[in-house]
Design an enzyme around this catalytic site. Structure first.
Site, PDB file in Angstrom:
ATOM      1  N   ASP A  24      54.530 -86.825  63.995  1.00 10.50           N
ATOM      2  CA  ASP A  24      53.181 -86.283  64.159  1.00 10.50           C
ATOM      3  C   ASP A  24      53.177 -84.760  63.996  1.00 10.50           C
ATOM      4  O   ASP A  24      54.161 -84.098  64.322  1.00 10.50           O
ATOM      5  CB  ASP A  24      52.668 -86.672  65.560  1.00 10.50           C
ATOM      6  CG  ASP A  24      51.163 -86.511  65.666  1.00 10.50           C
ATOM      7  OD1 ASP A  24      50.498 -86.286  64.637  1.00 10.50           O
ATOM      8  OD2 ASP A  24      50.646 -86.594  66.796  1.00 10.50           O
ATOM      9  N   GLY A  25      52.072 -84.246  63.501  1.00 10.89           N
ATOM     10  CA  GLY A  25      51.897 -82.790  63.433  1.00 10.89           C
ATOM     11  C   GLY A  25      51.869 -82.215  62.026  1.00 10.89           C
ATOM     12  O   GLY A  25      51.854 -80.987  61.875  1.00 10.89           O
ATOM     13  N   ASN A  26      51.825 -83.075  61.017  1.00  7.24           N
ATOM     14  CA  ASN A  26      51.785 -82.565  59.637  1.00  7.24           C
ATOM     15  C   ASN A  26      50.543 -81.695  59.401  1.00  7.24           C
ATOM     16  O   ASN A  26      50.622 -80.628  58.801  1.00  7.24           O
ATOM     17  CB  ASN A  26      51.741 -83.714  58.621  1.00  7.24           C
ATOM     18  CG  ASN A  26      53.009 -84.541  58.638  1.00  7.24           C
ATOM     19  OD1 ASN A  26      53.981 -84.182  59.274  1.00  7.24           O
ATOM     20  ND2 ASN A  26      52.993 -85.663  57.932  1.00  7.24           N
ATOM     21  N   ARG A  28      48.629 -80.090  61.601  1.00  6.74           N
ATOM     22  CA  ARG A  28      48.668 -78.820  62.346  1.00  6.74           C
ATOM     23  C   ARG A  28      49.660 -77.845  61.733  1.00  6.74           C
ATOM     24  O   ARG A  28      49.449 -76.638  61.735  1.00  6.74           O
ATOM     25  CB  ARG A  28      48.998 -79.082  63.829  1.00  6.74           C
ATOM     26  CG  ARG A  28      47.757 -79.455  64.631  1.00  6.74           C
ATOM     27  CD  ARG A  28      48.111 -80.121  65.924  1.00  6.74           C
ATOM     28  NE  ARG A  28      48.562 -81.490  65.690  1.00  6.74           N
ATOM     29  CZ  ARG A  28      49.210 -82.228  66.586  1.00  6.74           C
ATOM     30  NH1 ARG A  28      49.500 -81.711  67.765  1.00  6.74           N
ATOM     31  NH2 ARG A  28      49.556 -83.460  66.298  1.00  6.74           N
ATOM     32  N   HIS A  41      51.816 -82.977  54.812  1.00  5.19           N
ATOM     33  CA  HIS A  41      52.417 -84.291  54.551  1.00  5.19           C
ATOM     34  C   HIS A  41      53.606 -84.156  53.591  1.00  5.19           C
ATOM     35  O   HIS A  41      54.634 -84.816  53.754  1.00  5.19           O
ATOM     36  CB  HIS A  41      51.379 -85.254  53.968  1.00  5.19           C
ATOM     37  CG  HIS A  41      50.277 -85.592  54.942  1.00  5.19           C
ATOM     38  ND1 HIS A  41      50.523 -85.920  56.254  1.00  5.19           N
ATOM     39  CD2 HIS A  41      48.927 -85.640  54.788  1.00  5.19           C
ATOM     40  CE1 HIS A  41      49.374 -86.169  56.866  1.00  5.19           C
ATOM     41  NE2 HIS A  41      48.393 -85.995  56.009  1.00  5.19           N
ATOM     42  N   ARG A  75      41.026 -92.146  57.990  1.00 10.95           N
ATOM     43  CA  ARG A  75      41.073 -90.774  57.455  1.00 10.95           C
ATOM     44  C   ARG A  75      40.297 -90.706  56.141  1.00 10.95           C
ATOM     45  O   ARG A  75      40.050 -91.741  55.508  1.00 10.95           O
ATOM     46  CB  ARG A  75      42.518 -90.368  57.215  1.00 10.95           C
ATOM     47  CG  ARG A  75      43.264 -90.323  58.522  1.00 10.95           C
ATOM     48  CD  ARG A  75      44.646 -89.761  58.384  1.00 10.95           C
ATOM     49  NE  ARG A  75      45.205 -89.642  59.716  1.00 10.95           N
ATOM     50  CZ  ARG A  75      46.117 -88.772  60.089  1.00 10.95           C
ATOM     51  NH1 ARG A  75      46.621 -87.934  59.205  1.00 10.95           N
ATOM     52  NH2 ARG A  75      46.540 -88.724  61.325  1.00 10.95           N
ATOM     53  N   LEU A 135      73.147 -97.027  57.496  1.00 10.88           N
ATOM     54  CA  LEU A 135      71.943 -96.953  58.333  1.00 10.88           C
ATOM     55  C   LEU A 135      70.851 -97.910  57.843  1.00 10.88           C
ATOM     56  O   LEU A 135      70.571 -97.970  56.642  1.00 10.88           O
ATOM     57  CB  LEU A 135      71.401 -95.513  58.281  1.00 10.88           C
ATOM     58  CG  LEU A 135      70.094 -95.281  59.033  1.00 10.88           C
ATOM     59  CD1 LEU A 135      70.351 -95.175  60.534  1.00 10.88           C
ATOM     60  CD2 LEU A 135      69.398 -94.018  58.541  1.00 10.88           C
ATOM     61  N   ARG A 198      51.473 -89.877  73.664  1.00 14.90           N
ATOM     62  CA  ARG A 198      50.893 -91.227  73.656  1.00 14.90           C
ATOM     63  C   ARG A 198      51.638 -92.065  72.620  1.00 14.90           C
ATOM     64  O   ARG A 198      52.414 -91.536  71.824  1.00 14.90           O
ATOM     65  CB  ARG A 198      49.388 -91.179  73.365  1.00 14.90           C
ATOM     66  CG  ARG A 198      49.030 -90.463  72.098  1.00 14.90           C
ATOM     67  CD  ARG A 198      47.529 -90.534  71.792  1.00 14.90           C
ATOM     68  NE  ARG A 198      47.234 -89.669  70.670  1.00 14.90           N
ATOM     69  CZ  ARG A 198      46.844 -88.408  70.770  1.00 14.90           C
ATOM     70  NH1 ARG A 198      46.658 -87.852  71.959  1.00 14.90           N
ATOM     71  NH2 ARG A 198      46.626 -87.674  69.686  1.00 14.90           N
ATOM     72  N   LEU A 199      51.357 -93.381  72.636  1.00 15.42           N
ATOM     73  CA  LEU A 199      52.117 -94.299  71.792  1.00 15.42           C
ATOM     74  C   LEU A 199      51.381 -94.715  70.523  1.00 15.42           C
ATOM     75  O   LEU A 199      52.001 -95.216  69.580  1.00 15.42           O
ATOM     76  CB  LEU A 199      52.514 -95.543  72.596  1.00 15.42           C
ATOM     77  CG  LEU A 199      53.403 -95.239  73.813  1.00 15.42           C
ATOM     78  CD1 LEU A 199      53.634 -96.498  74.641  1.00 15.42           C
ATOM     79  CD2 LEU A 199      54.743 -94.648  73.385  1.00 15.42           C
ATOM     80  N   SER A 200      50.079 -94.527  70.510  1.00 19.78           N
ATOM     81  CA  SER A 200      49.291 -94.780  69.294  1.00 19.78           C
ATOM     82  C   SER A 200      49.588 -96.120  68.624  1.00 19.78           C
ATOM     83  O   SER A 200      49.759 -96.204  67.403  1.00 19.78           O
ATOM     84  CB  SER A 200      49.485 -93.642  68.282  1.00 19.78           C
ATOM     85  OG  SER A 200      49.073 -92.431  68.852  1.00 19.78           O
ATOM     86  N   GLU A 211      63.880 -95.436  75.946  1.00 16.39           N
ATOM     87  CA  GLU A 211      63.688 -94.134  76.563  1.00 16.39           C
ATOM     88  C   GLU A 211      62.700 -93.365  75.690  1.00 16.39           C
ATOM     89  O   GLU A 211      62.761 -93.443  74.457  1.00 16.39           O
ATOM     90  CB  GLU A 211      65.022 -93.370  76.627  1.00 16.39           C
ATOM     91  CG  GLU A 211      66.050 -94.019  77.524  1.00 16.39           C
ATOM     92  CD  GLU A 211      65.632 -94.015  78.999  1.00 16.39           C
ATOM     93  OE1 GLU A 211      65.026 -93.014  79.436  1.00 16.39           O
ATOM     94  OE2 GLU A 211      65.898 -95.013  79.698  1.00 16.39           O
TER      95      GLU A 211
HETATM   96  C1  FPP Z   1      50.920 -87.524  61.300  1.00 15.89           C
HETATM   97  O1  FPP Z   1      50.525 -86.196  61.131  1.00 15.89           O
HETATM   98  C2  FPP Z   1      51.537 -88.015  60.092  1.00 15.89           C
HETATM   99  C3  FPP Z   1      51.078 -89.039  59.335  1.00 15.89           C
HETATM  100  C4  FPP Z   1      49.870 -89.810  59.646  1.00 15.89           C
HETATM  101  C5  FPP Z   1      51.746 -89.433  58.103  1.00 15.89           C
HETATM  102  C6  FPP Z   1      53.230 -89.464  58.163  1.00 15.89           C
HETATM  103  C7  FPP Z   1      53.723 -89.252  56.798  1.00 15.89           C
HETATM  104  C8  FPP Z   1      54.784 -88.483  56.465  1.00 15.89           C
HETATM  105  C9  FPP Z   1      55.663 -87.860  57.447  1.00 15.89           C
HETATM  106  C10 FPP Z   1      55.099 -88.191  55.047  1.00 15.89           C
HETATM  107  C11 FPP Z   1      55.572 -89.319  54.204  1.00 15.89           C
HETATM  108  C12 FPP Z   1      56.371 -90.353  54.887  1.00 15.89           C
HETATM  109  C13 FPP Z   1      57.368 -91.045  54.324  1.00 15.89           C
HETATM  110  C14 FPP Z   1      58.044 -92.148  55.050  1.00 15.89           C
HETATM  111  C15 FPP Z   1      57.843 -90.741  52.979  1.00 15.89           C
HETATM  112  P1  FPP Z   1      48.977 -85.844  61.237  1.00 15.89           P
HETATM  113  O2  FPP Z   1      48.421 -85.783  59.864  1.00 15.89           O
HETATM  114  O3  FPP Z   1      48.299 -86.784  62.167  1.00 15.89           O
HETATM  115  O4  FPP Z   1      49.070 -84.404  61.863  1.00 15.89           O
HETATM  116  P2  FPP Z   1      48.014 -83.723  62.843  1.00 15.89           P
HETATM  117  O5  FPP Z   1      47.956 -84.580  64.079  1.00 15.89           O
HETATM  118  O6  FPP Z   1      48.622 -82.372  63.100  1.00 15.89           O
HETATM  119  O7  FPP Z   1      46.710 -83.645  62.104  1.00 15.89           O
END
Ligand code: FPP
Length: 244
Positions: A24-26, A28, A41, A75, A135, A198-200, A211
């Protein structure tokens, strides 16, 4: 009886076998830099590769990443299609490299309904990496825990209604076999980045005894060191599984 890591590794209480991550956090990360969300992203995809390599190095058996939830369809369409394209490209370029490093790839969730071209890619890379012994990387796509639990419950109800199932025969182990991650070791550690606690709707059944580890680091910044700190924290936890 619920399967636990201790069943598999009775005298190695602190060995972490399976890590799951809510990345999470892309958005932001991008906002902080006055960049469009999609740049977050893109940077997040780089973090994925970095952490898969770190996980492989650390010797854990499985890593599950939440890449697209069943709720992420809410989204804007432009962001959803960007994510689909990014997933396609990441599988094609980065994951193909990883499978040459002995990583095995699987996908969980309702990914069969994703764009056709992506589905074909998923099937191909899953097949191509099936015999790898390194892995086990599991990517959750269009995944929702409540949805999968409900589907499993409906399946049992149907069998019961048809007279093919006795109530006494329903147990935790068999129920778990109907859910994602049935062929992976139990999740030992769940990490969520970006400070949200949170677990979403992620792996609600499967993390019953995991854990939990929350960090303020935004996913695109999450480093190998951050990952190893989480593993080190895990090794300090005392797991009792309800006992003393
Ligand atoms: C949450 O950040 C992230 C996502 C909903 C997408 C996750 C995708 C990636 C990490 C990139 C591609 C993944 C793979 C497996 C190649 P957010 O957009 O909710 O961030 P925010 O809460 O800060 O707005």
């Amino acid at each position: 009886m619920l399967k636990t890591s201790d069943d598999n590794k009775s005298n190695d209480q602190h060995k972490c076998q399976h890590v799951a991550i809510i990345m999470d956090g892309n958005g932001r990360w991008a906002k902080k830099r006055h960049l469009p969300r999609f740049m977050g992203h893109k940077e997040g995809a780089k973090a994925v590769k970095r952490i898969v390599i770190a996980a492989q190095k650390s010797g854990i058996a499985a890593l599950t990443l939440y890449a697209f939830s069943a709720e992420n369809w809410r989204r804007p369409a432009s962001e959803v299609s960007f994510l689909m394209e990014l997933l396609y490209k990441t599988i094609e370029r980065e994951f193909t490299e990883l499978i040459n490093e002995n990583v095995r790839l699987s996908f969980i969730g309702n990914w069969q309904v994703l764009p056709e071209k992506l589905v074909a890619k998923i099937i191909k890379i899953t097949t191509d990496s099936a015999a790898n012994s390194g892995l086990h990387l599991l990517i959750a796509l269009n995944y929702g825990a409540q949805q999968e639990i409900l589907a499993a419950a409906k399946d049992l109800a149907r069998k019961y209604q048809q007279g093919d199932l006795n109530l006494e025969d329903i147990n935790e182990d068999d129920f778990a076999k109907k859910l994602a991650l049935a062929d992976a070791p139990p999740v030992d550690l769940l990490i969520r980045t970006s400070g949200e606690i949170r677990l979403s709707n992620f792996l609600l059944w499967q993390i019953a005894y995991a854990e939990l580890y929350f960090t303020d680091v935004l996913w695109p910044d999450f480093s190998e060191d951050d990952f190893n700190v989480a593993l080190a924290q895990f090794s300090l936890r005392k797991r009792r599984y309800g006992g003393l």
